[in-house]
Design a protein around this motif. Structure first.
Motif, short mmCIF file in Angstrom:
data_model
loop_
_atom_site.label_atom_id
_atom_site.label_comp_id
_atom_site.label_asym_id
_atom_site.label_seq_id
_atom_site.Cartn_x
_atom_site.Cartn_y
_atom_site.Cartn_z
N ALA A 1 0.82 -1.21 0.00
CA ALA A 1 0.00 0.00 0.00
C ALA A 1 0.86 1.27 0.00
N ALA A 2 2.01 1.19 0.64
CA ALA A 2 2.88 2.37 0.74
C ALA A 2 3.80 2.54 -0.46
N ALA A 3 3.95 1.51 -1.26
CA ALA A 3 4.90 1.55 -2.38
C ALA A 3 4.52 2.61 -3.41
N HIS A 4 5.54 3.29 -3.90
CA HIS A 4 5.35 4.23 -5.00
C HIS A 4 6.68 4.40 -5.73
N SER A 5 6.62 4.97 -6.89
CA SER A 5 7.80 5.04 -7.75
C SER A 5 8.91 5.91 -7.19
N GLY A 6 8.64 6.74 -6.21
CA GLY A 6 9.65 7.62 -5.65
C GLY A 6 10.47 7.01 -4.52
N TRP A 7 10.21 5.76 -4.19
CA TRP A 7 10.96 5.11 -3.11
C TRP A 7 12.44 5.06 -3.45
N ASN A 8 13.28 5.30 -2.44
CA ASN A 8 14.71 5.11 -2.64
C ASN A 8 15.05 3.65 -2.37
N GLU A 9 16.28 3.25 -2.66
CA GLU A 9 16.67 1.85 -2.52
C GLU A 9 16.59 1.37 -1.08
N SER A 10 16.91 2.22 -0.13
CA SER A 10 16.88 1.82 1.28
C SER A 10 15.46 1.49 1.74
N LEU A 11 14.51 2.31 1.37
CA LEU A 11 13.12 2.06 1.75
C LEU A 11 12.59 0.82 1.06
N CYS A 12 12.91 0.65 -0.21
CA CYS A 12 12.49 -0.53 -0.95
C CYS A 12 13.06 -1.79 -0.32
N THR A 13 14.35 -1.76 0.02
CA THR A 13 14.99 -2.92 0.63
C THR A 13 14.37 -3.25 1.98
N ALA A 14 14.10 -2.23 2.79
CA ALA A 14 13.48 -2.45 4.10
C ALA A 14 12.08 -3.04 3.96
#
Length: 91
Positions: free
Chosen positions: A42-55
């Motif tokens: 639900a929180a995912a969006h194209s502006g995520w950085n790699e750290s947030l995506c990895t977490a």
């Protein structure tokens, strides 16, 4: 950092240390843990950085019982990923 990092780290540490969640907390703990994949999606969006995506990926892995995958995601530095990919492809 990210709001997914803490629960992922806690669950990986709990599982790797064979720590039992107290019975008075177990239902709430595991119900909250089960929500992580949905919350990450639900929180995912194209502006995520790699750290947030990895977490978020680590939290999803931890929540679904894939503790080694979660640990790998948490412990691999972003700068090491190209070397890890090269190593995997050379095996």
């Amino acid at each position: 950092m990210s709001y997914f990092l803490l629960p992922a780290s806690i669950e990986v540490a709990r599982a790797s240390g064979s720590i039992v969640v107290p019975s008075s907390l177990a239902a709430a703990y595991f119900a909250a843990l089960a929500q992580l994949p949905m919350l990450a999606g639900a929180a995912a969006h194209s502006g995520w950085n790699e750290s947030l995506c990895t977490a978020a990926l680590a939290a999803t892995a931890a929540a679904t019982g894939n503790h080694q995958t979660a640990q790998l995601l948490l412990e691999t530095e972003q700068s090491d990923i190209p070397a890890v990919i090269n190593w995997l492809q050379s095996r």
